[in-house]
Scaffold this motif. Structure first.
Motif, PDB file in Angstrom:
ATOM      1  N   MET A  13     -53.214  43.467 -44.356  1.00 26.03           N
ATOM      2  CA  MET A  13     -52.445  42.573 -43.485  1.00 26.03           C
ATOM      3  C   MET A  13     -50.967  42.583 -43.861  1.00 26.03           C
ATOM      4  SD  MET A  13     -54.988  39.293 -42.920  1.00 26.03           S
ATOM      5  CE  MET A  13     -53.830  38.452 -41.823  1.00 26.03           C
ATOM      6  N   LEU A  14     -50.685  42.658 -45.159  1.00 23.83           N
ATOM      7  CA  LEU A  14     -49.288  42.735 -45.594  1.00 23.83           C
ATOM      8  C   LEU A  14     -48.697  44.089 -45.214  1.00 23.83           C
ATOM      9  CD1 LEU A  14     -46.842  41.550 -47.018  1.00 23.83           C
ATOM     10  CD2 LEU A  14     -47.836  42.250 -49.210  1.00 23.83           C
ATOM     11  N   ALA A  15     -49.473  45.138 -45.377  1.00 24.37           N
ATOM     12  CA  ALA A  15     -49.005  46.477 -45.029  1.00 24.37           C
ATOM     13  C   ALA A  15     -48.691  46.588 -43.538  1.00 24.37           C
ATOM     14  CB  ALA A  15     -50.052  47.527 -45.424  1.00 24.37           C
ATOM     15  N   GLU A  16     -49.457  45.871 -42.726  1.00 26.96           N
ATOM     16  CA  GLU A  16     -49.259  45.914 -41.271  1.00 26.96           C
ATOM     17  C   GLU A  16     -48.218  44.900 -40.802  1.00 26.96           C
ATOM     18  OE1 GLU A  16     -50.506  48.050 -39.078  1.00 26.96           O
ATOM     19  OE2 GLU A  16     -51.449  49.136 -40.746  1.00 26.96           O
ATOM     20  N   GLY A  17     -47.685  44.088 -41.710  1.00 25.99           N
ATOM     21  CA  GLY A  17     -46.678  43.106 -41.338  1.00 25.99           C
ATOM     22  C   GLY A  17     -47.232  41.844 -40.718  1.00 25.99           C
ATOM     23  N   GLU A  18     -48.546  41.618 -40.833  1.00 27.45           N
ATOM     24  CA  GLU A  18     -49.148  40.417 -40.258  1.00 27.45           C
ATOM     25  C   GLU A  18     -48.859  39.182 -41.101  1.00 27.45           C
ATOM     26  OE1 GLU A  18     -53.279  40.988 -39.170  1.00 27.45           O
ATOM     27  OE2 GLU A  18     -52.928  43.132 -38.926  1.00 27.45           O
ATOM     28  N   VAL A  19     -48.565  39.382 -42.388  1.00 27.36           N
ATOM     29  CA  VAL A  19     -48.084  38.318 -43.274  1.00 27.36           C
ATOM     30  C   VAL A  19     -46.871  38.880 -44.004  1.00 27.36           C
ATOM     31  CG1 VAL A  19     -50.350  37.220 -43.554  1.00 27.36           C
ATOM     32  CG2 VAL A  19     -49.635  39.012 -45.162  1.00 27.36           C
ATOM     33  N   ASP A  20     -46.055  37.996 -44.577  1.00 26.34           N
ATOM     34  CA  ASP A  20     -44.838  38.434 -45.258  1.00 26.34           C
ATOM     35  C   ASP A  20     -45.033  38.610 -46.762  1.00 26.34           C
ATOM     36  OD1 ASP A  20     -43.213  38.252 -42.867  1.00 26.34           O
ATOM     37  OD2 ASP A  20     -43.417  36.072 -43.080  1.00 26.34           O
ATOM     38  N   ALA A  21     -46.047  37.952 -47.298  1.00 25.30           N
ATOM     39  CA  ALA A  21     -46.346  38.033 -48.728  1.00 25.30           C
ATOM     40  C   ALA A  21     -47.789  37.604 -48.928  1.00 25.30           C
ATOM     41  CB  ALA A  21     -45.402  37.131 -49.537  1.00 25.30           C
ATOM     42  N   ILE A  22     -48.331  37.899 -50.109  1.00 28.35           N
ATOM     43  CA  ILE A  22     -49.705  37.524 -50.429  1.00 28.35           C
ATOM     44  C   ILE A  22     -49.768  37.033 -51.869  1.00 28.35           C
ATOM     45  CG2 ILE A  22     -50.841  39.095 -48.794  1.00 28.35           C
ATOM     46  CD1 ILE A  22     -51.183  41.102 -51.088  1.00 28.35           C
ATOM     47  N   THR A  23     -50.811  36.280 -52.171  1.00 27.40           N
ATOM     48  CA  THR A  23     -51.103  35.948 -53.570  1.00 27.40           C
ATOM     49  C   THR A  23     -52.113  36.961 -54.097  1.00 27.40           C
ATOM     50  OG1 THR A  23     -52.961  34.487 -53.025  1.00 27.40           O
ATOM     51  CG2 THR A  23     -50.759  33.489 -53.127  1.00 27.40           C
ATOM     52  N   GLY A  24     -52.031  37.258 -55.397  1.00 25.42           N
ATOM     53  CA  GLY A  24     -52.971  38.206 -55.979  1.00 25.42           C
ATOM     54  C   GLY A  24     -52.616  38.554 -57.404  1.00 25.42           C
ATOM     55  N   PHE A  25     -53.375  39.461 -57.970  1.00 30.52           N
ATOM     56  CA  PHE A  25     -53.064  40.017 -59.282  1.00 30.52           C
ATOM     57  C   PHE A  25     -52.030  41.121 -59.074  1.00 30.52           C
ATOM     58  CE2 PHE A  25     -56.285  39.270 -62.907  1.00 30.52           C
ATOM     59  CZ  PHE A  25     -56.273  37.907 -62.670  1.00 30.52           C
ATOM     60  N   SER A  26     -50.967  41.084 -59.831  1.00 30.14           N
ATOM     61  CA  SER A  26     -49.857  42.020 -59.627  1.00 30.14           C
ATOM     62  C   SER A  26     -50.320  43.470 -59.624  1.00 30.14           C
ATOM     63  CB  SER A  26     -48.795  41.804 -60.706  1.00 30.14           C
ATOM     64  OG  SER A  26     -49.358  41.960 -62.007  1.00 30.14           O
ATOM     65  N   PHE A  27     -51.058  43.865 -60.665  1.00 32.44           N
ATOM     66  CA  PHE A  27     -51.404  45.285 -60.782  1.00 32.44           C
ATOM     67  C   PHE A  27     -52.477  45.722 -59.800  1.00 32.44           C
ATOM     68  CE2 PHE A  27     -53.432  43.098 -64.494  1.00 32.44           C
ATOM     69  CZ  PHE A  27     -54.739  43.124 -64.057  1.00 32.44           C
ATOM     70  N   SER A  28     -53.107  44.772 -59.148  1.00 30.91           N
ATOM     71  CA  SER A  28     -54.055  45.125 -58.084  1.00 30.91           C
ATOM     72  C   SER A  28     -53.345  45.222 -56.736  1.00 30.91           C
ATOM     73  CB  SER A  28     -55.187  44.098 -58.006  1.00 30.91           C
ATOM     74  OG  SER A  28     -56.014  44.176 -59.144  1.00 30.91           O
ATOM     75  N   SER A  29     -52.635  44.159 -56.353  1.00 30.09           N
ATOM     76  CA  SER A  29     -52.030  44.127 -55.022  1.00 30.09           C
ATOM     77  C   SER A  29     -50.923  45.158 -54.856  1.00 30.09           C
ATOM     78  CB  SER A  29     -51.499  42.723 -54.727  1.00 30.09           C
ATOM     79  OG  SER A  29     -52.569  41.816 -54.574  1.00 30.09           O
ATOM     80  N   VAL A  30     -50.079  45.319 -55.883  1.00 28.42           N
ATOM     81  CA  VAL A  30     -48.978  46.288 -55.781  1.00 28.42           C
ATOM     82  C   VAL A  30     -49.523  47.691 -55.547  1.00 28.42           C
ATOM     83  CG1 VAL A  30     -47.145  47.439 -57.059  1.00 28.42           C
ATOM     84  CG2 VAL A  30     -47.291  44.947 -57.091  1.00 28.42           C
ATOM     85  N   LEU A  31     -50.509  48.066 -56.336  1.00 28.79           N
ATOM     86  CA  LEU A  31     -51.019  49.433 -56.229  1.00 28.79           C
ATOM     87  C   LEU A  31     -51.867  49.619 -54.973  1.00 28.79           C
ATOM     88  CD1 LEU A  31     -51.749  50.234 -59.959  1.00 28.79           C
ATOM     89  CD2 LEU A  31     -49.766  50.805 -58.581  1.00 28.79           C
ATOM     90  N   ASN A  32     -52.541  48.578 -54.545  1.00 33.85           N
ATOM     91  CA  ASN A  32     -53.281  48.681 -53.284  1.00 33.85           C
ATOM     92  C   ASN A  32     -52.325  48.909 -52.112  1.00 33.85           C
ATOM     93  OD1 ASN A  32     -55.691  48.320 -54.603  1.00 33.85           O
ATOM     94  ND2 ASN A  32     -55.878  46.149 -54.098  1.00 33.85           N
ATOM     95  N   LEU A  33     -51.161  48.251 -52.170  1.00 35.46           N
ATOM     96  CA  LEU A  33     -50.158  48.457 -51.117  1.00 35.46           C
ATOM     97  C   LEU A  33     -49.624  49.882 -51.137  1.00 35.46           C
ATOM     98  CD1 LEU A  33     -48.172  45.105 -51.333  1.00 35.46           C
ATOM     99  CD2 LEU A  33     -49.554  45.880 -49.391  1.00 35.46           C
TER     100      LEU A  33
END
Length: 334
Positions: A170-190
């Protein structure tokens, strides 16, 4: 590198159990077999656990809330989970035989991960924007304290409940502007989804006012009281596993890939390195030792938890963390 005295102590202890029957010790992780799990597999493959008389098996998990009862019930004598979740669990279950015995994430990985192209680079940028947050997410649980520490106008932030699998897409598609998560998980998933690295903002909560600690080795206290030398040996081997992958992350990822051949080795190497740089081998740990906590900071962390959680009993760090199975001052690192 750990001081020679610790290595020698471990070797001497190992010598006393040489030839003795090894003890099975199942270890419950909080999550999947990803980069930050490599130190534990390295400790198996390098013989660190075996040298302590332990036959360690590792089970993947689905979050800290899942791990804590596994250890508390004695199904697993040791586990790996978030100390903040543990604190709340013990407040509600004060007689449960579980404690943290070795801090691993001196800085928790809780983060706000945003897109610079969508205007999110700093905490204040969240105001007037859409934040995607899975309701059970550990980082989302800390958001109120983070918002308070950064004086955010939370009424101006639109919070969109999202699922774990849809959070980064959803963040990659621009549907949200930011997300909560674990840094090393969300950053690399993006990054894996094609978002350019220079468009990703990684706002680590620990760098913006949060004094909370992160994941720790959890022990069943009944088991530990009956087998103190096994717990001490387990923690020693864990410390050696982390130091081993710090010196040779590629070998650690090789150990991980043997257990999760479908993983992306390059991605997991980067995830491991992020966890070591941001969460494990912090400047405080380099100065004060791996595994221990700062009592004053823990008191501050408990006060921050109390902003959003109503304690049933007076919070006290000694109820949740013990250093009795660690060497004095923790494990020295350079």
């Amino acid at each position: 590198m750990f001081h020679r005295t610790i290595a020698v102590t471990g070797a001497l202890f190992a010598a006393t159990i040489a030839g003795a029957q090894t003890t099975d010790m199942p270890f419950a992780l909080d999550w999947k077999f990803e980069g930050p799990a490599a130190p534990y597999f390295a400790a198996i493959d390098r013989g660190f656990f075996e040298d302590e008389g332990l036959n360690v098996s590792i089970e993947a998990g689905s979050g800290s809330v899942d791990v804590i009862p596994k250890v508390a019930t004695g199904a697993f004598p040791v586990g790996f989970g978030d100390i903040n979740s543990l604190i709340k669990f013990l407040d509600q279950n004060p007689d449960a035989p579980v404690k943290a015995a070795m801090m691993i994430y001196d800085k928790p990985a809780f983060a706000i991960v945003g897109r610079k192209s969508q205007g999110v680079e700093a905490p204040k940028d969240l105001e007037g924007r859409v934040l995607g947050a899975p309701p059970p997410d550990g980082a989302w649980a800390q958001f109120p304290a983070f918002a308070s520490a950064n004086d955010l106008d939370v009424d101006s932030i639109t919070v969109e409940p999202v699922g774990f699998p849809t959070r980064e897409p959803m963040l990659a598609e621009g549907e949200v502007d930011a997300i909560t998560g674990f840094s090393f998980s969300s950053v690399l998933n993006l990054k894996r989804l094609g978002v350019p690295e220079d468009d990703i903002s990684n706002i680590l909560m620990a760098d913006h006012g949060l004094d909370l600690y992160g994941n720790a080795i959890l022990i069943n206290t009944d088991y530990a009281a009956e087998n103190p030398e096994l717990i001490e040996g387990f923690l020693r081997a864990v410390a050696m596993g982390w130091e081993d992958v710090r010196e040779n992350p590629e070998a650690g990822i090789d150990s991980l890939m043997e257990r999760n051949p479908a993983a992306d080795a390059a991605l997991e190497t980067e995830r491991l390195q992020m966890s070591m740089d941001q969460n494990v081998f912090t400047e405080w740990v380099k100065e004060n030792g791996l595994g221990v906590i700062d009592p004053a900071r823990m008191d501050s962390a408990l006060a921050q938890l109390a902003e959003t959680y109503e304690f049933q009993t007076e919070p006290d760090a000694s109820l949740y963390f013990t250093d009795e199975y660690l060497p004095e001052g923790g494990f020295d690192v350079e």
